[in-house]
Scaffold this active site. Structure first.
Site, PDB file in Angstrom:
ATOM      1  N   ALA A 105       0.840  -1.209   0.000  1.00 35.59           N
ATOM      2  CA  ALA A 105       0.000   0.000   0.000  1.00 35.59           C
ATOM      3  C   ALA A 105       0.871   1.253   0.000  1.00 35.59           C
ATOM      4  CB  ALA A 105      -0.928  -0.006   1.220  1.00 35.59           C
ATOM      5  N   ASN A 165       4.034  -7.417   4.967  1.00 40.51           N
ATOM      6  CA  ASN A 165       3.293  -8.664   4.743  1.00 40.51           C
ATOM      7  C   ASN A 165       3.090  -8.922   3.261  1.00 40.51           C
ATOM      8  OD1 ASN A 165       2.868  -9.592   7.269  1.00 40.51           O
ATOM      9  ND2 ASN A 165       0.757  -8.897   7.441  1.00 40.51           N
ATOM     10  N   THR A 166       3.107  -7.843   2.480  1.00 32.40           N
ATOM     11  CA  THR A 166       2.830  -7.992   1.052  1.00 32.40           C
ATOM     12  C   THR A 166       3.798  -8.993   0.424  1.00 32.40           C
ATOM     13  OG1 THR A 166       2.092  -5.703   0.999  1.00 32.40           O
ATOM     14  CG2 THR A 166       2.584  -6.735  -1.131  1.00 32.40           C
ATOM     15  N   GLY A 222       0.794 -14.926  -0.440  1.00 32.05           N
ATOM     16  CA  GLY A 222       0.742 -15.904  -1.529  1.00 32.05           C
ATOM     17  C   GLY A 222       0.854 -15.206  -2.876  1.00 32.05           C
ATOM     18  N   GLY A 223       0.411 -13.957  -2.914  1.00 34.22           N
ATOM     19  CA  GLY A 223       0.616 -13.148  -4.115  1.00 34.22           C
ATOM     20  C   GLY A 223      -0.574 -13.073  -5.053  1.00 34.22           C
ATOM     21  N   ARG A 274     -12.219 -18.634   4.401  1.00 38.14           N
ATOM     22  CA  ARG A 274     -11.115 -18.988   5.293  1.00 38.14           C
ATOM     23  C   ARG A 274     -11.619 -19.225   6.716  1.00 38.14           C
ATOM     24  NH1 ARG A 274      -6.356 -14.967   2.983  1.00 38.14           N
ATOM     25  NH2 ARG A 274      -5.915 -16.324   1.221  1.00 38.14           N
ATOM     26  N   HIS A 316      -4.784 -11.721   9.041  1.00 41.86           N
ATOM     27  CA  HIS A 316      -5.163 -10.387   8.553  1.00 41.86           C
ATOM     28  C   HIS A 316      -6.087  -9.738   9.569  1.00 41.86           C
ATOM     29  CE1 HIS A 316      -5.754  -7.629   5.037  1.00 41.86           C
ATOM     30  NE2 HIS A 316      -6.835  -7.319   5.733  1.00 41.86           N
ATOM     31  N   ALA A 361      -6.598  -8.976  -0.566  1.00 44.62           N
ATOM     32  CA  ALA A 361      -5.721  -8.026   0.139  1.00 44.62           C
ATOM     33  C   ALA A 361      -4.819  -7.289  -0.838  1.00 44.62           C
ATOM     34  CB  ALA A 361      -4.870  -8.749   1.182  1.00 44.62           C
TER      35      ALA A 361
HETATM   36  P1  ADP Z   1       0.003  -3.347   3.375  1.00 47.77           P
HETATM   37  O1  ADP Z   1      -0.339  -4.688   2.811  1.00 47.77           O
HETATM   38  O2  ADP Z   1      -1.148  -2.640   3.920  1.00 47.77           O
HETATM   39  O3  ADP Z   1       0.878  -2.562   2.460  1.00 47.77           O
HETATM   40  P2  ADP Z   1       2.312  -4.447   4.673  1.00 47.77           P
HETATM   41  O4  ADP Z   1       2.305  -5.344   5.822  1.00 47.77           O
HETATM   42  O5  ADP Z   1       2.677  -5.023   3.359  1.00 47.77           O
HETATM   43  O6  ADP Z   1       0.905  -3.714   4.643  1.00 47.77           O
HETATM   44  O7  ADP Z   1       3.311  -3.252   4.930  1.00 47.77           O
HETATM   45  C1  ADP Z   1       3.259  -2.427   6.063  1.00 47.77           C
HETATM   46  C2  ADP Z   1       4.670  -1.984   6.378  1.00 47.77           C
HETATM   47  O8  ADP Z   1       4.647  -0.954   7.361  1.00 47.77           O
HETATM   48  C3  ADP Z   1       5.540  -3.084   6.954  1.00 47.77           C
HETATM   49  O9  ADP Z   1       6.691  -3.242   6.157  1.00 47.77           O
HETATM   50  C4  ADP Z   1       5.896  -2.598   8.366  1.00 47.77           C
HETATM   51  O10 ADP Z   1       7.189  -2.985   8.767  1.00 47.77           O
HETATM   52  C5  ADP Z   1       5.778  -1.108   8.192  1.00 47.77           C
HETATM   53  N1  ADP Z   1       5.552  -0.390   9.472  1.00 47.77           N
HETATM   54  C6  ADP Z   1       4.712  -0.746  10.473  1.00 47.77           C
HETATM   55  N2  ADP Z   1       4.775   0.135  11.484  1.00 47.77           N
HETATM   56  C7  ADP Z   1       5.668   1.088  11.115  1.00 47.77           C
HETATM   57  C8  ADP Z   1       6.180   2.250  11.722  1.00 47.77           C
HETATM   58  N3  ADP Z   1       5.800   2.622  12.959  1.00 47.77           N
HETATM   59  N4  ADP Z   1       7.089   2.993  11.053  1.00 47.77           N
HETATM   60  C9  ADP Z   1       7.519   2.621   9.815  1.00 47.77           C
HETATM   61  N5  ADP Z   1       7.083   1.509   9.195  1.00 47.77           N
HETATM   62  C10 ADP Z   1       6.165   0.757   9.808  1.00 47.77           C
END
Ligand code: ADP
Length: 603
Positions: free
Chosen positions: A164, A192-193, A197-198, A432, A541, A585
């Site tokens: 995101a 998490n992206t 699974g992609g 799920r 999630h 997602a």
């Molecule tokens: P989304 O699928 O919504 O993009 P992700 O899990 O792929 O979410 O990515 C969210 C990212 O934000 C992760 O890489 C996580 O490490 C990062 N993150 C979470 N909290 C913080 C924070 N306080 N400061 C900077 N990065 C953060």
């Protein structure tokens, strides 16, 4: 992948030779007791040694060159660690070992298993040389880094470097932003992206028609809304489903390669999962990072947002901590929160459970998480501190498998699930939550996914790009020539497994499952070798989060937008309701990441 590993190995080699030339000891061991240099008789037999250990994805093999009394070089020869996620470990651990002449260095956060694997492989090699491990395994003293203050200004500041955040970065730059700073608290982008699974759900008529799949945006809307138990905000679901295909094309425009075939990932409920050629979520992150950097985005890794700065009711920046800096990041147009969910924070999950699908009663106390360790919910907490509203926090999703137990495939069409008695107990293409709740009722709360050789490609890579043979070696996947042997190997009654398989194959033929009502079909499971993967539910999630409108503006307690604050991705609530469809997602982060980038630029 092989050639990139060789380049990485060469890079590590050169780095280490350089660090040897500039920074290593002069051939004498430092005597820490008297603080001076003293001659010691070394027990080392100089030469090159091969060390081996297990990492996250399989064996790691290194070559360590030992001199008279020190480690002279480390070369990584082979590994199967997840690309990108493990990169910081390969860049830093060998260098840290060389610089400090001990294998007892700190693991790199976010890739602990790979770090430990590299350290253990080097240790194995150093031990073979006869070196005194009291010296080469010595513990390092913690060094405090004095932090300096730094102020930076950009039009847009984005917190979080997952799908995101990166989509929002690219989009805000496409929409005219002259400067964008994206901060990520971990040493690598991806969140998490990259572990996902992609699969990306989007109605894609061109490809679906070629496979004879009937679909429509209305159906995607209906399944998302009803699959989420009608809890979601229908306006947000509409935006998601109507813009999903455009997101597919947008990513393709930046170089993302899609597989030709549309699949149906577990919990997707229909065959509309677009899948990338690159494994897991790596394709998305590679493409988005490149696009963001090409357009001039500044990315600060290991920089953690600690608070939002509000002036006169408007968000104007972010406070953040880097390794050696305390940042004040000023945002002229706005801040986009893209910090993902909080499923790596079981206490926070439990705190909000009430009357959703999972409750304080039915959710086991001890439950693993599929999430990257950074997913702690900080974005939600920071935004709440300045008055943002949260919704749907009681709704969490479990994945019917931990992240390291996908097995040969995350798709359902060519598999069936059995409990430890060898019987099917649920429709494999169900939601799920349906699969997880039914699994809790089974012996040990676990199940086996059964596949046959028809699903195994010639290169023996799983659908997620893992080496099947590594998974078999680790015991994650069990392989056997016959169903009898498979049943024996997994300790399930063979008669039951065979009868279940026979019945399942008859359902495949008639495309009718009178027992559980399955609707998604692949081929019969009848060609050995056969495979079994033991799986169980894991926190995956968090559907709740910051309340947003269709422009990704974050709403306050009065349901009005908080000026200057935007959010996208898993940190938001209202899109998936009480249960998220598998594959929705990635569509969410791309669709809403793009919208957030546009909105922050006032478009
Ligand atoms: P989304 O699928 O919504 O993009 P992700 O899990 O792929 O979410 O990515 C969210 C990212 O934000 C992760 O890489 C996580 O490490 C990062 N993150 C979470 N909290 C913080 C924070 N306080 N400061 C900077 N990065 C953060």
């Amino acid at each position: 992948m092989k050639s990139s590993k060789r380049i990485l190995a060469l890079f590590i080699c050169l780095t280490l030779v350089f660090s040897m030339l500039v920074g290593c000891s002069n051939g004498q061991q430092k005597d820490e007791n008297n603080g001076g240099e003293s001659e010691q008789t070394s027990s080392i037999k100089p030469g090159k040694y091969i060390g081996k250990a297990s990492g996250y994805g399989g064996p790691i093999e290194v070559e360590v060159e030992m001199g008279e009394d020190k480690i002279e070089g480390i070369t990584v020869l082979e590994h199967s660690e997840t690309v990108r996620i493990s990169a910081p470990a390969f860049e830093r651990i060998p260098k840290a070992i060389m610089d400090n002449q001990t294998v007892n260095v700190d693991a790199v956060s976010g890739c602990t298993a790979s770090s430990v694997g590299i350290k253990m492989a080097v240790k194995d090699a150093v031990e073979q040389s006869g070196a005194d491990m009291d010296i080469f395994n010595k513990k390092l003293e913690k060094q405090e880094v004095a932090k300096t203050d730094e102020e930076k200004t950009a039009e847009v500041v984005i917190i979080g470097g997952g799908g995101a955040g990166l989509s929002a970065a690219v989009s805000s730059l496409e929409n005219g932003a002259k400067s964008v700073i994206l901060i990520e608290k971990m040493p690598a982008l991806g969140g998490n992206t990259i572990l996902a699974g992609g699969a990306y759900n989007a109605v894609n008529p061109e490809k679906q028609k070629a496979q004879g799949i009937e679909d429509s945006i209305e159906k995607h809307f209906q399944q998302t809304y009803e699959g989420g138990h009608k809890v979601a905000n229908p306006e947000l679901v509409k935006v998601l489903t109507e813009n999903a295909l455009d997101g597919v094309k947008w990513l393709e425009g930046y170089g993302l390669e899609w597989k030709e075939k549309i699949g149906s990932v577990v919990g997707a409920m229909w065959e509309r999962s677009n899948q990338t050629v690159e494994p897991l979520g790596t394709g998305y992150i590679n493409v988005l990072e490149k696009a963001a950097l090409d357009k001039g985005c500044e990315i600060l890794l290991e920089t953690k947002a600690t608070g939002l700065i509000m002036e006169d009711g408007k968000i104007v920046g972010v406070k953040a901590e880097g390794i050696d800096k305390n940042y004040t990041l000023k945002a002229e147009k706005g801040v986009i929160v893209a910090t993902g969910g909080y499923a790596a924070n079981p206490e926070m999950v439990r705190k909000y459970l009430s009357d959703g699908v999972y409750t304080k009663d039915n959710l086991p106390e001890k439950i693993v998480s599929t999430n990257a360790p950074g997913l702690q919910g900080e974005g939600i907490i920071m935004a709440e501190e300045i008055g943002a509203k949260v919704i749907d926090m009681e709704h969490i999703q479990l994945l019917p498998m931990p992240g390291d137990k996908f097995g040969p495939s995350i798709n359902v069409e060519h598999s069936f699930f059995i409990n430890k008695e060898g019987n099917r107990y649920v429709k494999e293409d169900g939601g799920r939550d349906e699969i997880c709740l039914a699994t809790f009722e089974q012996p040990d709360g676990q199940y086996y996914m059964i596949n046959d050789s028809k699903i195994i490609p010639e290169n023996r890579l799983t659908l997620s790009g893992e080496k099947l043979d590594n998974l078999i070696a680790k015991g994650t996947v069990v392989e056997a020539d016959t169903l009898d042997d498979l049943a024996k190997a997994i300790n399930v009654p063979a008669e039951n497994l065979k009868a279940t398989c026979e019945k399942f194959n008859s359902y495949v033929e008639s495309k009718n499952d009178p027992e559980f009502g399955r609707a998604v079909w692949g081929e019969k499971i009848d060609k050995g070798p056969f495979y079994a993967t033991l799986r169980y539910p894991a926190l995956h999630h968090t559907m709740g989060g910051l309340k947003i409108n269709t422009k990704c503006e974050v709403l306050g307690q009065d349901d009005n937008p908080i000026p200057g604050l935007y959010a996208a991705g898993e940190v938001t609530g209202g899109i998936h309701g009480a249960n998220r469809l598998g594959g929705n997602a990635i569509a969410d982060i791309v669709v809403f990441g793009r919208i957030a980038g546009k909105s922050v630029m006032g478009k």
